[in-house]
Design a protein around this motif. Structure first.
Motif, PDB file in Angstrom:
ATOM      1  N   THR A 154       0.816  -1.200   0.000  1.00  0.00           N
ATOM      2  CA  THR A 154       0.000   0.000   0.000  1.00  0.00           C
ATOM      3  C   THR A 154       0.850   1.250   0.000  1.00  0.00           C
ATOM      4  OG1 THR A 154      -0.078   0.010   2.412  1.00  0.00           O
ATOM      5  CG2 THR A 154      -1.833  -1.166   1.282  1.00  0.00           C
ATOM      6  N   GLU A 155       0.229   2.350  -0.428  1.00  0.00           N
ATOM      7  CA  GLU A 155       0.917   3.639  -0.459  1.00  0.00           C
ATOM      8  C   GLU A 155       1.310   4.060   0.953  1.00  0.00           C
ATOM      9  OE1 GLU A 155       1.779   5.406  -3.081  1.00  0.00           O
ATOM     10  OE2 GLU A 155       0.943   3.927  -4.458  1.00  0.00           O
ATOM     11  N   ALA A 156       2.401   4.820   1.019  1.00  0.00           N
ATOM     12  CA  ALA A 156       2.850   5.324   2.317  1.00  0.00           C
ATOM     13  C   ALA A 156       1.767   6.201   2.915  1.00  0.00           C
ATOM     14  CB  ALA A 156       4.153   6.096   2.156  1.00  0.00           C
ATOM     15  N   GLY A 157       1.516   6.070   4.152  1.00  0.00           N
ATOM     16  CA  GLY A 157       0.514   6.845   4.845  1.00  0.00           C
ATOM     17  C   GLY A 157       0.708   6.587   6.320  1.00  0.00           C
ATOM     18  N   ALA A 158      -0.356   6.154   6.971  1.00  0.00           N
ATOM     19  CA  ALA A 158      -0.225   5.747   8.366  1.00  0.00           C
ATOM     20  C   ALA A 158       0.617   4.484   8.399  1.00  0.00           C
ATOM     21  CB  ALA A 158      -1.608   5.508   8.963  1.00  0.00           C
ATOM     22  N   ARG A 159       1.726   4.531   9.080  1.00  0.00           N
ATOM     23  CA  ARG A 159       2.656   3.405   9.097  1.00  0.00           C
ATOM     24  C   ARG A 159       2.965   3.045  10.549  1.00  0.00           C
ATOM     25  NH1 ARG A 159       4.772   2.884   3.891  1.00  0.00           N
ATOM     26  NH2 ARG A 159       6.751   1.985   4.515  1.00  0.00           N
ATOM     27  N   PRO A 160       2.111   2.229  11.132  1.00  0.00           N
ATOM     28  CA  PRO A 160       2.220   1.941  12.570  1.00  0.00           C
ATOM     29  C   PRO A 160       3.479   1.189  12.974  1.00  0.00           C
ATOM     30  CG  PRO A 160       0.597   0.514  11.542  1.00  0.00           C
ATOM     31  CD  PRO A 160       0.951   1.554  10.523  1.00  0.00           C
ATOM     32  N   LEU A 161       4.175   0.575  12.019  1.00  0.00           N
ATOM     33  CA  LEU A 161       5.387  -0.174  12.351  1.00  0.00           C
ATOM     34  C   LEU A 161       6.650   0.557  11.895  1.00  0.00           C
ATOM     35  CD1 LEU A 161       4.251  -3.814  11.487  1.00  0.00           C
ATOM     36  CD2 LEU A 161       4.244  -2.665  13.714  1.00  0.00           C
ATOM     37  N   HIS A 162       6.523   1.844  11.654  1.00  0.00           N
ATOM     38  CA  HIS A 162       7.692   2.617  11.229  1.00  0.00           C
ATOM     39  C   HIS A 162       8.821   2.503  12.260  1.00  0.00           C
ATOM     40  CE1 HIS A 162      10.096   5.789   9.426  1.00  0.00           C
ATOM     41  NE2 HIS A 162      10.195   6.348  10.615  1.00  0.00           N
ATOM     42  N   GLY A 163      10.014   2.195  11.775  1.00  0.00           N
ATOM     43  CA  GLY A 163      11.168   2.067  12.655  1.00  0.00           C
ATOM     44  C   GLY A 163      11.373   0.668  13.204  1.00  0.00           C
ATOM     45  N   LYS A 164      10.416  -0.246  12.955  1.00  0.00           N
ATOM     46  CA  LYS A 164      10.525  -1.621  13.426  1.00  0.00           C
ATOM     47  C   LYS A 164      11.191  -2.496  12.363  1.00  0.00           C
ATOM     48  CE  LYS A 164       8.013  -0.737  17.135  1.00  0.00           C
ATOM     49  NZ  LYS A 164       8.591  -0.735  18.506  1.00  0.00           N
ATOM     50  N   VAL A 165      11.747  -3.601  12.813  1.00  0.00           N
ATOM     51  CA  VAL A 165      12.343  -4.595  11.917  1.00  0.00           C
ATOM     52  C   VAL A 165      11.675  -5.938  12.171  1.00  0.00           C
ATOM     53  CG1 VAL A 165      14.437  -5.869  11.304  1.00  0.00           C
ATOM     54  CG2 VAL A 165      14.564  -3.405  11.780  1.00  0.00           C
ATOM     55  N   ALA A 166      11.230  -6.573  11.099  1.00  0.00           N
ATOM     56  CA  ALA A 166      10.555  -7.865  11.200  1.00  0.00           C
ATOM     57  C   ALA A 166      11.308  -8.930  10.410  1.00  0.00           C
ATOM     58  CB  ALA A 166       9.128  -7.758  10.673  1.00  0.00           C
ATOM     59  N   LEU A 167      11.300 -10.141  10.928  1.00  0.00           N
ATOM     60  CA  LEU A 167      11.817 -11.305  10.226  1.00  0.00           C
ATOM     61  C   LEU A 167      10.663 -12.267  10.005  1.00  0.00           C
ATOM     62  CD1 LEU A 167      13.958 -13.279   9.125  1.00  0.00           C
ATOM     63  CD2 LEU A 167      14.416 -13.961  11.501  1.00  0.00           C
ATOM     64  N   VAL A 168      10.408 -12.595   8.744  1.00  0.00           N
ATOM     65  CA  VAL A 168       9.337 -13.516   8.373  1.00  0.00           C
ATOM     66  C   VAL A 168       9.972 -14.756   7.749  1.00  0.00           C
ATOM     67  CG1 VAL A 168       7.229 -13.861   7.026  1.00  0.00           C
ATOM     68  CG2 VAL A 168       7.789 -11.576   7.917  1.00  0.00           C
ATOM     69  N   THR A 169       9.881 -15.887   8.421  1.00  0.00           N
ATOM     70  CA  THR A 169      10.439 -17.103   7.846  1.00  0.00           C
ATOM     71  C   THR A 169       9.474 -17.646   6.792  1.00  0.00           C
ATOM     72  OG1 THR A 169       9.463 -18.644   9.456  1.00  0.00           O
ATOM     73  CG2 THR A 169      11.590 -17.631  10.027  1.00  0.00           C
ATOM     74  N   ARG A 178       2.582  -6.993   3.983  1.00  0.00           N
ATOM     75  CA  ARG A 178       1.737  -6.196   4.872  1.00  0.00           C
ATOM     76  C   ARG A 178       2.570  -5.488   5.942  1.00  0.00           C
ATOM     77  NH1 ARG A 178      -3.558  -5.485   6.878  1.00  0.00           N
ATOM     78  NH2 ARG A 178      -3.294  -3.814   8.424  1.00  0.00           N
ATOM     79  N   LEU A 179       3.524  -6.196   6.532  1.00  0.00           N
ATOM     80  CA  LEU A 179       4.355  -5.564   7.553  1.00  0.00           C
ATOM     81  C   LEU A 179       5.182  -4.440   6.950  1.00  0.00           C
ATOM     82  CD1 LEU A 179       5.575  -8.629   9.661  1.00  0.00           C
ATOM     83  CD2 LEU A 179       3.595  -7.144  10.046  1.00  0.00           C
ATOM     84  N   ALA A 180       5.648  -4.636   5.717  1.00  0.00           N
ATOM     85  CA  ALA A 180       6.387  -3.573   5.029  1.00  0.00           C
ATOM     86  C   ALA A 180       5.476  -2.381   4.744  1.00  0.00           C
ATOM     87  CB  ALA A 180       6.987  -4.112   3.734  1.00  0.00           C
ATOM     88  N   ALA A 181       4.244  -2.660   4.319  1.00  0.00           N
ATOM     89  CA  ALA A 181       3.290  -1.582   4.072  1.00  0.00           C
ATOM     90  C   ALA A 181       3.000  -0.796   5.339  1.00  0.00           C
ATOM     91  CB  ALA A 181       1.991  -2.152   3.502  1.00  0.00           C
ATOM     92  N   ASP A 182       3.079  -1.462   6.476  1.00  0.00           N
ATOM     93  CA  ASP A 182       2.860  -0.795   7.756  1.00  0.00           C
ATOM     94  C   ASP A 182       4.115  -0.108   8.277  1.00  0.00           C
ATOM     95  OD1 ASP A 182       0.236  -1.542   7.697  1.00  0.00           O
ATOM     96  OD2 ASP A 182       0.344  -2.965   9.354  1.00  0.00           O
ATOM     97  N   GLY A 183       5.194  -0.157   7.500  1.00  0.00           N
ATOM     98  CA  GLY A 183       6.374   0.635   7.829  1.00  0.00           C
ATOM     99  C   GLY A 183       7.583  -0.124   8.318  1.00  0.00           C
ATOM    100  N   ALA A 184       7.470  -1.427   8.517  1.00  0.00           N
ATOM    101  CA  ALA A 184       8.607  -2.195   9.031  1.00  0.00           C
ATOM    102  C   ALA A 184       9.614  -2.486   7.925  1.00  0.00           C
ATOM    103  CB  ALA A 184       8.126  -3.507   9.640  1.00  0.00           C
ATOM    104  N   ALA A 185      10.887  -2.531   8.283  1.00  0.00           N
ATOM    105  CA  ALA A 185      11.896  -3.124   7.414  1.00  0.00           C
ATOM    106  C   ALA A 185      11.752  -4.631   7.575  1.00  0.00           C
ATOM    107  CB  ALA A 185      13.295  -2.668   7.811  1.00  0.00           C
TER     108      ALA A 185
END
Length: 263
Positions: A14-29, A42-49
């Protein structure tokens, strides 16, 4: 262990907008396709690396990474077999080295062997349990050394851990049921650090491995209260909620995203 970083993916970020996970880092196996791909996007769309692991589909992993990067996000794909302890540890360590931290672990990678109980081989048993039980255990153990206060561990189970509607799933159901014990114990042990641990049980979800137009699809859909397959994005939405601020007071829970399969 190899990495990938190019390609395209079918699911849009999704387009950048409200990004509740901005600044977070996620690992998805297992984040190169299916439910894992949808979660990574989805996690990336919410702002996570997002770091994602894959076992064999480097091309698909590269597509997910490119999709995220084209939307302005950060992503990294690493070949890591969740049945291999060294790969699991390297995946966690590599994520921290790449992004400098780790806030969210999603244990999604899985293996399944369906068939009569009597016909299961020792190789089948070792492969499924190593991937579906030992892998998440080791990943959580490694990640816990890096997760900050407010960190998240989210594992992907299966509706078959709660409700056995047809024969042939003994080994798979056993492996996914084990995640309940792991999740509840992690919640208790990591709770003092404000780290949550939760389990999401998908039902019949439309993926390459279990398509909504497959041979067994009418039977599976008929076992749900809604009479239909779900989408990978449905599971990803629940994971995103648990990973975000809305999930801060949810821990030790098993949440069904199964259209009413298990009722």
């Amino acid at each position: 262990m190899t990495t990938a970083s190019t390609g395209t993916a079918a699911t849009a970020v999704t387009e950048a907008g409200a990004r509740p996970l901005h600044g977070k880092v996620a690992l998805v196996t297992g984040g190169s396709r299916g439910i894992g791909e949808a979660i990574a996007l989805r996690l990336a769309a919410d702002g996570a690396a997002v770091a994602l692991t894959y076992r064999s589909r480097e091309d698909r992993a590269a597509q997910v990474v490119k999709q995220i990067e084209q939307a302005g996000g950060q992503a990294w794909a690493v070949r890591a077999d969740s049945a291999d302890a060294e790969d699991v540890w390297s995946g966690v360590a590599g994520t921290v080295e790449r992004f400098g931290r780790l806030d969210i672990l999603v244990n999604n990678a899985g293996a399944g062997v369906l068939g009569p109980f009597e016909g299961l081989t020792l190789e089948d048993i070792d492969r499924v349990l190593s991937t579906n039980v030992r892998g998440p255990f080791l990943a959580a153990q490694a990640a816990s050394a890096h997760l900050p206060e407010g960190g998240r561990i989210i594992s992907i189970g299966s509706c078959m851990a709660e409700h056995i509607a047809f024969p042939g799933g003994t080994l798979y159901a056993t492996s996914k049921a084990a995640l309940t014990g792991l999740t509840k114990t992690l919640a208790k042990e990591l709770g003092p650090r404000a780290i949550t641990a939760n389990l999401v049980h998908p039902g019949p979800i439309d993926t390459e491995m279990n398509p909504a137009d497959g041979e067994s699809a009418p039977m599976q859909a008929g076992l749900t209260a809604l009479g239909a397959y779900g989408q990978a994005s449905d599971v990803a939405a629940t994971v995103a909620h648990l990973a975000g601020e809305g999930g801060r007071y949810i821990t030790g829970a098993s949440i069904a995203v199964d259209g009413g399969f298990a009722i």
